[in-house]
Design a protein around this motif. Structure first.
Motif, short mmCIF file in Angstrom:
data_model
loop_
_atom_site.label_atom_id
_atom_site.label_comp_id
_atom_site.label_asym_id
_atom_site.label_seq_id
_atom_site.Cartn_x
_atom_site.Cartn_y
_atom_site.Cartn_z
N THR A 188 0.82 -1.21 0.00
CA THR A 188 0.00 0.00 0.00
C THR A 188 0.86 1.26 0.00
O THR A 188 0.57 2.23 -0.71
CB THR A 188 -0.93 0.01 1.23
N ALA A 189 1.93 1.24 0.79
CA ALA A 189 2.79 2.42 0.88
C ALA A 189 3.43 2.75 -0.46
O ALA A 189 3.39 3.91 -0.92
CB ALA A 189 3.86 2.20 1.94
N PHE A 190 4.03 1.76 -1.10
CA PHE A 190 4.68 1.99 -2.38
C PHE A 190 3.66 2.38 -3.45
O PHE A 190 3.93 3.23 -4.31
CB PHE A 190 5.46 0.76 -2.82
N PHE A 192 0.56 3.94 -3.29
CA PHE A 192 0.00 5.29 -3.27
C PHE A 192 1.07 6.37 -3.36
O PHE A 192 0.80 7.46 -3.87
CB PHE A 192 -0.87 5.46 -2.01
N PHE A 193 2.27 6.07 -2.88
CA PHE A 193 3.35 7.04 -3.09
C PHE A 193 3.67 7.15 -4.58
O PHE A 193 3.86 8.24 -5.11
CB PHE A 193 4.60 6.62 -2.31
N SER A 194 3.69 6.00 -5.26
CA SER A 194 3.97 6.00 -6.69
C SER A 194 2.86 6.68 -7.48
O SER A 194 3.12 7.42 -8.44
CB SER A 194 4.16 4.57 -7.19
N ARG A 196 0.99 9.10 -6.50
CA ARG A 196 1.13 10.55 -6.35
C ARG A 196 2.33 11.07 -7.13
O ARG A 196 2.27 12.10 -7.80
CB ARG A 196 1.29 10.91 -4.86
N GLY A 270 -0.13 1.07 5.88
CA GLY A 270 0.44 1.38 4.57
C GLY A 270 0.06 2.77 4.10
O GLY A 270 0.91 3.51 3.56
N SER A 274 2.77 5.83 3.40
CA SER A 274 2.83 6.53 2.10
C SER A 274 2.64 8.03 2.27
O SER A 274 3.08 8.82 1.42
CB SER A 274 1.76 5.98 1.15
N SER A 275 1.97 8.44 3.35
CA SER A 275 1.71 9.86 3.57
C SER A 275 2.87 10.57 4.25
O SER A 275 3.14 11.74 3.95
CB SER A 275 0.43 10.03 4.41
N GLU A 280 10.73 7.93 -2.07
CA GLU A 280 10.56 6.47 -2.14
C GLU A 280 11.59 5.73 -1.30
O GLU A 280 11.30 4.65 -0.78
CB GLU A 280 10.66 6.03 -3.61
N ILE A 283 10.56 4.92 2.38
CA ILE A 283 9.44 4.02 2.68
C ILE A 283 9.91 2.74 3.38
O ILE A 283 9.34 2.35 4.41
CB ILE A 283 8.66 3.69 1.39
#
Length: 365
Positions: A188-190, A192-194, A196, A270, A274-275, A280, A283
């Motif tokens: 989830t972290a990777f 939603f960061f990706s 954005r 996650g 990501s927030s 990257e 993370i």
């Protein structure tokens, strides 16, 4: 007449596209399904191994004796014959528990008589009692054969059916729980960061799709993929290594429901990662701060009760501890979802807290 835009169709389209992307990612599949399966296979084969003690045979041992043959029959003992110097070195380093020498006493008559010498080192102190128990059991069987005598008591034994608690019954729920945690946090972290960083979310905003349905679509794809992984892990454990599912298919379904429940909670971590991650490369460290302590302390490989008393309260605060406990209670003890209210309640509390924090800090752009 204008056709009303369907948010649900848009959400399902996002889900399908995201699910295809997940299955096309070798690293995601390997980490989510392959990594837990490797551990399950290793511990599954270890759990089936009945040899627990190794003992060396000293030179001059009477290998034709009744005692040697009785020891050779013991399933939990492996007798090894090596050069004396190598055997001595293995004993000192703890590779073998003891060196046993069996010699027949002269002039013993028709009834065999032996002198047994057992040499061990402090390196094998953890298993020497097991070996001595095996040796005494072999001697008792030989004594009963040659010195038959009446007993002072009559022993009546009653054996009732029971379930043997195998290694796989403990390891598989732990690995399944950690697989869900790591996939939810890192995936989830990777993701939603990706989204954005590559301005995909910004492009979504130019469409009629609402933000809620964007998140639901991406979330649903991960839930489906992780559910597939859980089916593979539980199915392989049950079919290949006899992982206990007390109520059969009902228990299997309940474990999948627990998996989905745990995933929803863990995905909150996650979203939070990501927030708060600035780029990257930050993370993994942040995600590891969340996942690694739970991997080590939440009952994945060993019981929380085996840890020092001062550390156990910390373990009891971790959400993965309660998911692992719920898995084991449902799978082996035969409890149902309504019997693990404490575990579900703690997970729900964690979910409320983490999503409340995430809503405050979540970034769309």
């Amino acid at each position: 007449m204008a056709v009303q835009y369907s948010q649900w169709k848009a959400m399902l389209a996002i889900t399908r596209a995201s699910l295809r992307a997940i299955f096309r990612s070798p690293s995601t599949v390997a980490f989510t399904i392959g990594f837990p399966l490797v551990f399950i296979l290793v511990f599954g084969f270890i759990g089936q191994n009945t040899v627990t003690v190794k003992a060396g045979i000293a030179p001059g041992t009477d290998t034709s004796s009744f005692l040697y043959k009785e020891l050779a029959k013991a399933r939990s003992l492996k007798l090894v014959d090596e050069p004396p110097a190598e055997m001595e070195d293995d004993m000192i380093k703890g590779r073998i528990t003891a060196i046993v020498q069996i010699t027949q006493k002269p002039g013993a008559g028709p009834v065999p008589a032996y002198e047994v010498t057992v040499r061990s080192s402090t390196a094998g102190v953890d298993k020497i009692q097991v070996f001595q128990s095996i040796l005494k059991d072999a001697l008792n069987r030989i004594d009963d054969h040659f010195y038959q005598r009446p007993s002072v008591a009559t022993l009546n034994s009653v054996v009732v059916p029971g379930r043997a608690y195998k290694t796989i019954d403990f390891i598989l729920p732990g690995m399944l729980g950690f697989s869900l945690l790591s996939a939810a946090v890192f995936g989830t972290a990777f993701l939603f960061f990706s989204l954005r960083q590559t301005l995909v979310l910004k492009r979504f905003f130019a469409t009629p799709v609402r933000r809620t349905y964007i998140i639901l679509g991406e979330t649903l794809s991960r839930l489906i993929f992780q559910l597939f992984g859980a089916i593979v892990i539980i199915g392989l454990g049950h079919l290949a290594f006899g992982f206990t599912l007390v109520h059969g298919f009902v228990t299997f379904v309940e474990m999948l429901i627990l998996s989905l429940f745990g995933l929803v909670v863990f995905m909150g971590f996650g979203f939070l990662v990501s927030s708060v991650a600035r780029n990257e490369s930050t993370i993994p460290p942040i995600a590891n701060v969340i996942s690694m302590p739970q991997f080590l302390l939440a009952g994945t490989f060993f019981s929380v009760d085996a840890l020092p008393g001062w550390l156990q309260p910390v373990c009891r605060m971790m959400p993965l501890t309660y998911l692992n406990d719920a898995f084991r209670k449902v799978a082996f003890e035969g409890q149902h979802l309504w019997n693990v209210g404490l575990e579900l309640g703690v997970l729900t509390l964690w979910g409320v807290i983490i999503y409340a924090v995430t809503i405050k800090v979540f970034k769309w752009e």
